[in-house]
Design an enzyme around this catalytic site. Structure first.
Site, PDB file in Angstrom:
ATOM      1  N   ASP A 143       0.861  -1.192   0.000  1.00  0.00           N
ATOM      2  CA  ASP A 143       0.000   0.000   0.000  1.00  0.00           C
ATOM      3  C   ASP A 143       0.897   1.241   0.000  1.00  0.00           C
ATOM      4  O   ASP A 143       1.948   1.255   0.649  1.00  0.00           O
ATOM      5  CB  ASP A 143      -0.884  -0.021   1.254  1.00  0.00           C
ATOM      6  CG  ASP A 143      -2.038   0.951   1.176  1.00  0.00           C
ATOM      7  OD1 ASP A 143      -3.194   0.492   1.214  1.00  0.00           O
ATOM      8  OD2 ASP A 143      -1.783   2.176   1.088  1.00  0.00           O
ATOM      9  N   HIS A 197     -12.175  -1.727  -6.297  1.00  0.00           N
ATOM     10  CA  HIS A 197     -11.673  -3.023  -6.778  1.00  0.00           C
ATOM     11  C   HIS A 197     -11.366  -3.800  -5.497  1.00  0.00           C
ATOM     12  O   HIS A 197     -10.562  -3.351  -4.673  1.00  0.00           O
ATOM     13  CB  HIS A 197     -10.422  -2.820  -7.654  1.00  0.00           C
ATOM     14  CG  HIS A 197      -9.850  -4.075  -8.234  1.00  0.00           C
ATOM     15  ND1 HIS A 197      -9.586  -4.217  -9.599  1.00  0.00           N
ATOM     16  CD2 HIS A 197      -9.472  -5.242  -7.664  1.00  0.00           C
ATOM     17  CE1 HIS A 197      -9.082  -5.418  -9.832  1.00  0.00           C
ATOM     18  NE2 HIS A 197      -8.991  -6.055  -8.659  1.00  0.00           N
ATOM     19  N   HIS A 214     -11.606  -7.964 -12.140  1.00  0.00           N
ATOM     20  CA  HIS A 214     -12.178  -6.772 -11.523  1.00  0.00           C
ATOM     21  C   HIS A 214     -13.554  -7.085 -10.931  1.00  0.00           C
ATOM     22  O   HIS A 214     -14.521  -7.290 -11.657  1.00  0.00           O
ATOM     23  CB  HIS A 214     -12.305  -5.611 -12.507  1.00  0.00           C
ATOM     24  CG  HIS A 214     -12.905  -4.396 -11.859  1.00  0.00           C
ATOM     25  ND1 HIS A 214     -12.145  -3.405 -11.265  1.00  0.00           N
ATOM     26  CD2 HIS A 214     -14.198  -4.046 -11.645  1.00  0.00           C
ATOM     27  CE1 HIS A 214     -12.944  -2.492 -10.742  1.00  0.00           C
ATOM     28  NE2 HIS A 214     -14.200  -2.855 -10.959  1.00  0.00           N
ATOM     29  N   GLY A 216     -16.445   2.649   4.017  1.00  0.00           N
ATOM     30  CA  GLY A 216     -15.154   3.332   3.883  1.00  0.00           C
ATOM     31  C   GLY A 216     -14.317   2.863   2.713  1.00  0.00           C
ATOM     32  O   GLY A 216     -13.131   3.203   2.634  1.00  0.00           O
ATOM     33  N   HIS A 238     -10.264  -5.555  -2.335  1.00  0.00           N
ATOM     34  CA  HIS A 238      -8.914  -5.692  -1.765  1.00  0.00           C
ATOM     35  C   HIS A 238      -9.014  -6.004  -0.280  1.00  0.00           C
ATOM     36  O   HIS A 238      -9.885  -5.495   0.427  1.00  0.00           O
ATOM     37  CB  HIS A 238      -8.075  -4.429  -1.992  1.00  0.00           C
ATOM     38  CG  HIS A 238      -8.743  -3.154  -1.585  1.00  0.00           C
ATOM     39  ND1 HIS A 238      -9.707  -2.538  -2.350  1.00  0.00           N
ATOM     40  CD2 HIS A 238      -8.588  -2.366  -0.487  1.00  0.00           C
ATOM     41  CE1 HIS A 238     -10.113  -1.438  -1.752  1.00  0.00           C
ATOM     42  NE2 HIS A 238      -9.455  -1.318  -0.612  1.00  0.00           N
ATOM     43  N   HIS A 254      -6.699  -5.661   3.051  1.00  0.00           N
ATOM     44  CA  HIS A 254      -5.489  -5.093   3.649  1.00  0.00           C
ATOM     45  C   HIS A 254      -4.857  -6.164   4.534  1.00  0.00           C
ATOM     46  O   HIS A 254      -5.551  -6.803   5.334  1.00  0.00           O
ATOM     47  CB  HIS A 254      -5.830  -3.891   4.531  1.00  0.00           C
ATOM     48  CG  HIS A 254      -6.493  -2.750   3.805  1.00  0.00           C
ATOM     49  ND1 HIS A 254      -5.838  -1.594   3.466  1.00  0.00           N
ATOM     50  CD2 HIS A 254      -7.768  -2.602   3.357  1.00  0.00           C
ATOM     51  CE1 HIS A 254      -6.682  -0.766   2.840  1.00  0.00           C
ATOM     52  NE2 HIS A 254      -7.855  -1.362   2.776  1.00  0.00           N
TER      53      HIS A 254
HETATM   54  P1  AMP Z   1      -9.813   1.298   1.038  1.00  0.00           P
HETATM   55  O1  AMP Z   1      -9.953   2.669   1.652  1.00  0.00           O
HETATM   56  O2  AMP Z   1     -10.098   0.161   1.989  1.00  0.00           O
HETATM   57  O3  AMP Z   1     -10.598   1.191  -0.250  1.00  0.00           O
HETATM   58  O4  AMP Z   1      -8.264   1.130   0.682  1.00  0.00           O
HETATM   59  C1  AMP Z   1      -7.676   1.624  -0.468  1.00  0.00           C
HETATM   60  C2  AMP Z   1      -6.185   1.581  -0.265  1.00  0.00           C
HETATM   61  O5  AMP Z   1      -5.547   1.674  -1.534  1.00  0.00           O
HETATM   62  C3  AMP Z   1      -5.627   2.717   0.603  1.00  0.00           C
HETATM   63  O6  AMP Z   1      -4.980   2.168   1.747  1.00  0.00           O
HETATM   64  C4  AMP Z   1      -4.637   3.419  -0.337  1.00  0.00           C
HETATM   65  O7  AMP Z   1      -3.481   3.878   0.334  1.00  0.00           O
HETATM   66  C5  AMP Z   1      -4.323   2.318  -1.345  1.00  0.00           C
HETATM   67  N1  AMP Z   1      -3.861   2.770  -2.647  1.00  0.00           N
HETATM   68  C6  AMP Z   1      -4.464   3.667  -3.459  1.00  0.00           C
HETATM   69  N2  AMP Z   1      -3.752   3.809  -4.591  1.00  0.00           N
HETATM   70  C7  AMP Z   1      -2.688   2.985  -4.499  1.00  0.00           C
HETATM   71  C8  AMP Z   1      -1.576   2.675  -5.348  1.00  0.00           C
HETATM   72  N3  AMP Z   1      -1.415   3.267  -6.550  1.00  0.00           N
HETATM   73  N4  AMP Z   1      -0.661   1.779  -4.926  1.00  0.00           N
HETATM   74  C9  AMP Z   1      -0.804   1.185  -3.726  1.00  0.00           C
HETATM   75  N5  AMP Z   1      -1.830   1.411  -2.879  1.00  0.00           N
HETATM   76  C10 AMP Z   1      -2.759   2.316  -3.258  1.00  0.00           C
HETATM   77 ZN    ZN Z   2     -10.173  -2.991 -11.174  1.00  0.00          ZN
END
Ligand code: AMP
Ligand code: ZN
Length: 131
Positions: free
Chosen positions: A29, A95, A45, A90, A97, A99
Site C-alpha cells: 500500500d 476493486h 475486476h 469506507g 482488496h 489489507h
Molecule cells: P480502502 O480505503 O479500503 O478502499 O483502501 C484503499 C487503499 O488503496 C488505501 O490504503 C490506499 O493507500 C491504497 N492505494 C491507493 N492507490 C494505491 C496505489 N497506486 N498503490 C498502492 N496502494 C494504493
Molecule cells: Zn479494477
C-alpha cells in the site's frame, strides 16, 4: 477500465509486488501509514465481497493465507486482515482488496477500529440479522 488496481495488474502504473500468481496480486500500500501494509487483490475486476463470485473469493483468500503465513516465516507473530466493502464502510478504491498488516507482539500498532458504542438493543439487531 479506469480502475487504479486494474492498471497495477496490467503494469500500467508501478507497484511494489510482494506476490503474484495467475489469479491474484499482493503489493505494498502506498499510504505509509503502518509498517508492512499490503493489499491483496483478485486480477478479475470485482468491486468488493458483495460483487465477488465464489471462485474469485477462493483464490483471493488462498493468497491472503499464503502471504499471512509468509509474514510469520519472515519473523512476524500475526496479521490483521481488513476490508471495506461499500462506500458506507469506507471503501475508497472500487476493486476488491484485503489489507494485510503484519504484526509483532507489543509492536504498539492499534489496528482495531474504535467504535462509538451500540445504539440499538442487541435483541432488535439479532432479529434483523439472524439468517
Ligand atoms: P480502502 O480505503 O479500503 O478502499 O483502501 C484503499 C487503499 O488503496 C488505501 O490504503 C490506499 O493507500 C491504497 N492505494 C491507493 N492507490 C494505491 C496505489 N497506486 N498503490 C498502492 N496502494 C494504493
Ligand atoms: Zn479494477
Amino acid at each position: 477500465m479506469n480502475c487504479i488496481f486494474c492498471k497495477i495488474i496490467q503494469k500500467e502504473i508501478p507497484s511494489t509486488i510482494i506476490y503474484e500468481d495467475e489469479h491474484t496480486l499482493v503489493f505494498m500500500d502506498i499510504a505509509k501509514d503502518v509498517d508492512g501494509h499490503m493489499l491483496a487483490i483478485p486480477k478479475k475486476h470485482v468491486k468488493n465481497i458483495l460483487d465477488c463470485d465464489t471462485e474469485t473469493l477462493h483464490h483471493l483468500m488462498n493468497t491472503v493465507q499464503k502471504v499471512s503465513q509468509h509474514c510469520i516465516d519472515c519473523g512476524y507473530d500475526g496479521v490483521n486482515l481488513l476490508n471495506a466493502s461499500g462506500e458506507s464502510a469506507g471503501q475508497s478504491v472500487p476493486h476488491f482488496h484485503i489489507h494485510i498488516i503484519p504484526r509483532k507482539h507489543q509492536d504498539g500498532i492499534d489496528a482495531w477500529p474504535h467504535f462509538n458504542g451500540a445504539l440499538t438493543h442487541p435483541e432488535i439487531l439479532f432479529q434483523l440479522l439472524k439468517m
